[in-house]
Design an enzyme around this catalytic site. Structure first.
Site, PDB file in Angstrom:
ATOM      1  N   LEU A 124       8.883  -0.264  -6.732  1.00 26.17           N
ATOM      2  CA  LEU A 124      10.233  -0.679  -6.367  1.00 26.17           C
ATOM      3  C   LEU A 124      10.438  -2.183  -6.539  1.00 26.17           C
ATOM      4  O   LEU A 124      11.554  -2.630  -6.784  1.00 26.17           O
ATOM      5  CB  LEU A 124      10.522  -0.253  -4.926  1.00 26.17           C
ATOM      6  CG  LEU A 124      10.420   1.271  -4.694  1.00 26.17           C
ATOM      7  CD1 LEU A 124      10.533   1.604  -3.209  1.00 26.17           C
ATOM      8  CD2 LEU A 124      11.484   2.028  -5.492  1.00 26.17           C
TER       9      LEU A 124
ATOM     10  N   LYS B  39       5.780  21.967 -10.861  1.00 28.37           N
ATOM     11  CA  LYS B  39       7.166  21.723 -11.270  1.00 28.37           C
ATOM     12  C   LYS B  39       7.275  21.946 -12.778  1.00 28.37           C
ATOM     13  O   LYS B  39       6.539  21.338 -13.556  1.00 28.37           O
ATOM     14  CB  LYS B  39       7.557  20.286 -10.902  1.00 28.37           C
ATOM     15  CG  LYS B  39       8.952  19.883 -11.370  1.00 28.37           C
ATOM     16  CD  LYS B  39       9.307  18.450 -10.976  1.00 28.37           C
ATOM     17  CE  LYS B  39      10.587  18.006 -11.654  1.00 28.37           C
ATOM     18  NZ  LYS B  39      10.852  16.570 -11.503  1.00 28.37           N
TER      19      LYS B  39
ATOM     20  N   THR C 266      11.848   9.546 -12.184  1.00 25.80           N
ATOM     21  CA  THR C 266      11.141   8.670 -13.122  1.00 25.80           C
ATOM     22  C   THR C 266      10.432   7.482 -12.450  1.00 25.80           C
ATOM     23  O   THR C 266       9.770   6.708 -13.137  1.00 25.80           O
ATOM     24  CB  THR C 266      12.141   8.112 -14.150  1.00 25.80           C
ATOM     25  OG1 THR C 266      13.313   7.682 -13.460  1.00 25.80           O
ATOM     26  CG2 THR C 266      12.518   9.158 -15.181  1.00 25.80           C
TER      27      THR C 266
ATOM     28  N   GLY D  49       0.815  -1.213   0.000  1.00 28.82           N
ATOM     29  CA  GLY D  49       0.000   0.000   0.000  1.00 28.82           C
ATOM     30  C   GLY D  49       0.846   1.258   0.000  1.00 28.82           C
ATOM     31  O   GLY D  49       0.530   2.247   0.653  1.00 28.82           O
TER      32      GLY D  49
ATOM     33  N   SER E 231       0.606  -3.709   5.032  1.00 29.59           N
ATOM     34  CA  SER E 231       1.062  -4.043   6.371  1.00 29.59           C
ATOM     35  C   SER E 231       0.906  -2.835   7.280  1.00 29.59           C
ATOM     36  O   SER E 231       1.128  -1.698   6.867  1.00 29.59           O
ATOM     37  CB  SER E 231       2.539  -4.443   6.272  1.00 29.59           C
ATOM     38  OG  SER E 231       3.121  -4.402   7.539  1.00 29.59           O
TER      39      SER E 231
HETATM   40  C1  LIG Z   1      15.576   7.754  -2.303  1.00 34.19           C
HETATM   41  C2  LIG Z   1      14.450   7.655  -3.262  1.00 34.19           C
HETATM   42  C3  LIG Z   1      13.931   8.805  -3.841  1.00 34.19           C
HETATM   43  C4  LIG Z   1      12.903   8.713  -4.773  1.00 34.19           C
HETATM   44  N1  LIG Z   1      12.428   9.843  -5.364  1.00 34.19           N
HETATM   45  C5  LIG Z   1      11.513   9.742  -6.338  1.00 34.19           C
HETATM   46  C6  LIG Z   1      11.018  10.895  -6.996  1.00 34.19           C
HETATM   47  O1  LIG Z   1      11.352  12.020  -6.668  1.00 34.19           O
HETATM   48  N2  LIG Z   1      10.104  10.722  -7.966  1.00 34.19           N
HETATM   49  C7  LIG Z   1       9.662   9.488  -8.341  1.00 34.19           C
HETATM   50  O2  LIG Z   1       8.869   9.410  -9.286  1.00 34.19           O
HETATM   51  N3  LIG Z   1      10.070   8.388  -7.706  1.00 34.19           N
HETATM   52  C8  LIG Z   1      10.987   8.481  -6.726  1.00 34.19           C
HETATM   53  N4  LIG Z   1      11.400   7.365  -6.073  1.00 34.19           N
HETATM   54  C9  LIG Z   1      10.728   6.105  -6.348  1.00 34.19           C
HETATM   55  C10 LIG Z   1       9.454   6.057  -5.513  1.00 34.19           C
HETATM   56  O3  LIG Z   1       9.755   6.265  -4.187  1.00 34.19           O
HETATM   57  C11 LIG Z   1       8.798   4.765  -5.626  1.00 34.19           C
HETATM   58  O4  LIG Z   1       8.570   4.543  -6.979  1.00 34.19           O
HETATM   59  C12 LIG Z   1       7.467   4.778  -4.891  1.00 34.19           C
HETATM   60  O5  LIG Z   1       7.617   5.220  -3.587  1.00 34.19           O
HETATM   61  C13 LIG Z   1       6.841   3.443  -4.916  1.00 34.19           C
HETATM   62  O6  LIG Z   1       7.202   2.681  -3.828  1.00 34.19           O
HETATM   63  P1  LIG Z   1       6.463   1.297  -3.683  1.00 34.19           P
HETATM   64  O7  LIG Z   1       5.019   1.545  -3.499  1.00 34.19           O
HETATM   65  O8  LIG Z   1       6.893   0.424  -4.790  1.00 34.19           O
HETATM   66  O9  LIG Z   1       7.119   0.682  -2.377  1.00 34.19           O
HETATM   67  P2  LIG Z   1       6.975   1.064  -0.822  1.00 34.19           P
HETATM   68  O10 LIG Z   1       6.695   2.492  -0.590  1.00 34.19           O
HETATM   69  O11 LIG Z   1       8.171   0.465  -0.174  1.00 34.19           O
HETATM   70  O12 LIG Z   1       5.677   0.278  -0.356  1.00 34.19           O
HETATM   71  C14 LIG Z   1       5.703  -1.113  -0.094  1.00 34.19           C
HETATM   72  C15 LIG Z   1       4.386  -1.537   0.519  1.00 34.19           C
HETATM   73  O13 LIG Z   1       4.401  -2.943   0.666  1.00 34.19           O
HETATM   74  C16 LIG Z   1       3.975  -3.261   1.962  1.00 34.19           C
HETATM   75  N5  LIG Z   1       4.562  -4.542   2.367  1.00 34.19           N
HETATM   76  C17 LIG Z   1       5.860  -4.897   2.334  1.00 34.19           C
HETATM   77  N6  LIG Z   1       5.999  -6.144   2.787  1.00 34.19           N
HETATM   78  C18 LIG Z   1       4.757  -6.571   3.115  1.00 34.19           C
HETATM   79  C19 LIG Z   1       4.235  -7.768   3.665  1.00 34.19           C
HETATM   80  N7  LIG Z   1       5.027  -8.797   3.992  1.00 34.19           N
HETATM   81  N8  LIG Z   1       2.908  -7.856   3.857  1.00 34.19           N
HETATM   82  C20 LIG Z   1       2.075  -6.832   3.548  1.00 34.19           C
HETATM   83  N9  LIG Z   1       2.520  -5.680   3.021  1.00 34.19           N
HETATM   84  C21 LIG Z   1       3.841  -5.555   2.822  1.00 34.19           C
HETATM   85  C22 LIG Z   1       4.453  -2.102   2.834  1.00 34.19           C
HETATM   86  O14 LIG Z   1       3.745  -2.020   4.056  1.00 34.19           O
HETATM   87  C23 LIG Z   1       4.122  -0.949   1.891  1.00 34.19           C
HETATM   88  O15 LIG Z   1       2.747  -0.633   2.011  1.00 34.19           O
HETATM   89  C24 LIG Z   1      12.389   7.453  -5.116  1.00 34.19           C
HETATM   90  C25 LIG Z   1      12.873   6.294  -4.491  1.00 34.19           C
HETATM   91  C26 LIG Z   1      13.900   6.390  -3.578  1.00 34.19           C
HETATM   92  C27 LIG Z   1      14.419   5.131  -2.940  1.00 34.19           C
END
Ligand SMILES: Cc1cc2nc3c(=O)[nH]c(=O)nc-3n(C[C@H](O)[C@H](O)[C@H](O)COP(=O)(O)OP(=O)(O)OC[C@H]3O[C@@H](n4cnc5c(N)ncnc54)[C@H](O)[C@@H]3O)c2cc1C
Length: 499
Positions: free
Chosen positions: A335, A80, A346, A14, A41
């Site tokens: 990610l 932006k 991006t 989420g 989670s």
């Molecule tokens: C340093 C940094 C800077 C960034 N800056 C930018 C930016 O400026 N612009 C941009 O477009 N992108 C940026 N990104 C990329 C962006 O952050 C990600 O694309 C975005 O946050 C997506 O994250 P996510 O949802 O994939 O993962 P996360 O935010 O890590 O979410 C993972 C989810 O999975 C859940 N989860 C994990 N394990 C379990 C489990 N066992 N059971 C149930 N749930 C679970 C967690 O609770 C959470 O809800 C950046 C990334 C980083 C690392």
């Protein structure tokens, strides 16, 4: 014929990716009788970064039918218009990478060809003077496009900076209102079908089992389904992209936030400043091979504009991508599908593209190999092009010191080498079909980082120099007039908030 339609989608995670997927799928699949559940989670935190976007995000918002003013208010967004690069080419230097197109062509001669001829002769103004985005950004002005025929005000190209947690929360409201069922719990076990190897169900810590036809893995770097269960494999791209850490901290907002992201080169990487309405987001992205965490932390804290509002938080990453973003009945988004690095913002775009492509190749329960392979090729190509653009930034600078010397020595990919050589020979910008970064992006970064063509395009000599001068003057003064008439960025936000 048996009904092989997908009836049940399970999204694991989420964060930004999970809620973007939930919002996008619930909108697009409305009326098809598909149940969508999202598991998040309560104990595993989301990444909480990802606050700068690029213009395609506005299409995502419009496709969902979200009211832009409401969103801007709810997620404390600012506008932006591009990215300012400070000290990147060399200390003391500044260049701007604006969104949007280049100026118009003259007959069949593209803008960059005739501008470059004059620029190389010392007879044209800097590139930014021919971009309404660049000029407005650096003067702190903003407006969304307005109906003003034959002026650049018609086509202002912009994106948002926003609070990532609020953005996910907003999308959650959107998705839940469209029937997405949110479940809270930690996924502890993943059951695979012994016959096909596909995911059948996930089991939560409570013991509850959640079965699905299609699983969307948005679980973050771990890639709970795509990697830990399906062992899809990860391509490590650190031989091209040198950074592997980010230290992140919030600080007090500026009195008047800039309508652009500021990127400042540092000894072992770079620092971002993302202005939001209620705070600045800051981060030092660095290579752990060239600086210790304590020194990186000291650098970040010594370079915050405004009082610090949060403790610095360290994030670790391996730049690269999942070998297959879609494997069997699991599609990885965010990610879990890969991460290159935040320069050029991006990450969210790649999520958006993944959702759009999933809808384009939406499967049934037979999961046709052709659909999956096509999806994976499109995503692979998106990641590769972004990688090349990022590598251009790192490899072509005059900065010195161990980190930047290392960057300059990184072997270029063949695709990037070809782009640079084409530009150096006659100022030509190679752009393949629907690729993300427009000509203006490549041109701004090449010129900004002092890559100059040896010669200009010979076809430009078919134009009279006087004709080119007149066109450039007309463009520049037209933009100047428009920018003067635009409101201040902060005033614009306040006015829209009040409306
Ligand atoms: C340093 C940094 C800077 C960034 N800056 C930018 C930016 O400026 N612009 C941009 O477009 N992108 C940026 N990104 C990329 C962006 O952050 C990600 O694309 C975005 O946050 C997506 O994250 P996510 O949802 O994939 O993962 P996360 O935010 O890590 O979410 C993972 C989810 O999975 C859940 N989860 C994990 N394990 C379990 C489990 N066992 N059971 C149930 N749930 C679970 C967690 O609770 C959470 O809800 C950046 C990334 C980083 C690392």
């Amino acid at each position: 014929m048996t009904d092989r339609r997908i009836r049940n989608i399970v999204i694991v995670g989420g964060g930004t990716a999970g809620w973007m997927a939930a919002a996008g799928l619930s909108k697009a699949l409305h009326g098809l009788g598909v149940q969508i559940r999202l598991i998040e989670s309560a104990t595993i935190a989301t990444m909480g970064v990802g606050e700068a976007t690029i213009p395609p995000i506005m299409d995502f918002i419009r496709q969902l039918g979200i009211a832009e003013d409401e969103l801007v208010r709810e997620v404390e967004a600012t506008y932006k218009l591009g990215i300012g690069y400070r000290d990147w080419t060399r200390p003391g230097h500044f260049y701007f990478h604006p969104f949007g197109p280049t100026g118009p062509g003259l007959g069949s001669i593209p803008f960059q060809a005739y501008w470059l001829k004059m620029f190389l002769a010392g007879e044209a103004a800097p590139l930014g003077d021919y971009s309404i985005q660049a000029m407005a950004a650096l003067r702190g002005r903003f407006t969304r496009p307005v109906h003003a025929p034959n002026t650049p005000l018609n086509k202002i190209t912009y994106a948002l900076h926003f609070d990532a947690s609020r953005f996910a929360r907003y999308l959650r409201g959107f998705a839940e209102a469209r029937g997405v069922l949110r479940m809270v719990g930690d996924v502890r076990h993943i059951s695979l079908c012994p016959r096909t190897g596909s995911v059948e169900s996930v089991t939560l810590a409570s013991g509850e089992s959640v079965a699905g036809d299609l699983f969307i893995d948005c679980s973050g770097f771990r890639g709970l389904l795509i990697e830990e269960a399906l062992e899809t494999g990860y391509e490590d791209w650190s031989k091209w992209l040198p950074c592997d850490r980010a230290l992140v901290a919030h600080s007090e907002p500026a009195a008047v936030p800039d309508p652009y992201t500021l990127v400042t080169a540092r000894d072992a990487g770079w620092q971002w400043r993302i202005p939001l309405q209620h705070r600045n987001g800051n981060g030092y992205v660095y290579s752990s091979a060239f600086i210790a965490e304590e020194s990186a932390r000291a650098t970040l804290l010594a370079n915050l504009d405004g009082r610090r509002l949060s403790e610095p938080n360290t994030l670790r990453f391996t730049p690269g991508r999942r070998r297959k973003a879609w494997s069997r009945n699991v599609v990885a988004l965010g990610l879990s599908a890969g991460f290159l690095e935040p320069l050029e913002a991006t990450g969210i775009y790649l999520i958006q593209r993944g959702i759009a492509m999933l809808l384009r190749f939406f499967p049934d329960r037979d999961f046709a190999t052709a659909d999956i392979e096509r999806y994976n090729r499109v995503l692979e190509s998106e990641f590769s092009r972004v990688r090349d653009f990022l590598l251009l930034h790192y490899s072509q600078t005059e900065r010195t010191g161990p980190f930047w010397d290392h960057c300059r020595a990184i072997p270029l990919t063949d695709s990037l080498l070809e782009r640079i050589e084409l530009f150096q020979s006659h100022g030509r910008i190679l752009r393949e079909d629907a690729e993300l970064f427009p000509v203006m992006s490549w041109l701004s970064v090449m010129i900004g980082q002092n890559i100059l063509p040896r010669r200009y395009d010979p076809l430009v000599d078919g134009l009279e120099p006087q004709q080119i001068r007149a066109k450039l003057d007309e463009l520049r003064s037209g933009i100047e007039r428009c920018v003067e008439a635009m409101p201040g960025h902060w005033d614009y936000i306040q006015t829209r908030r009040a409306s």
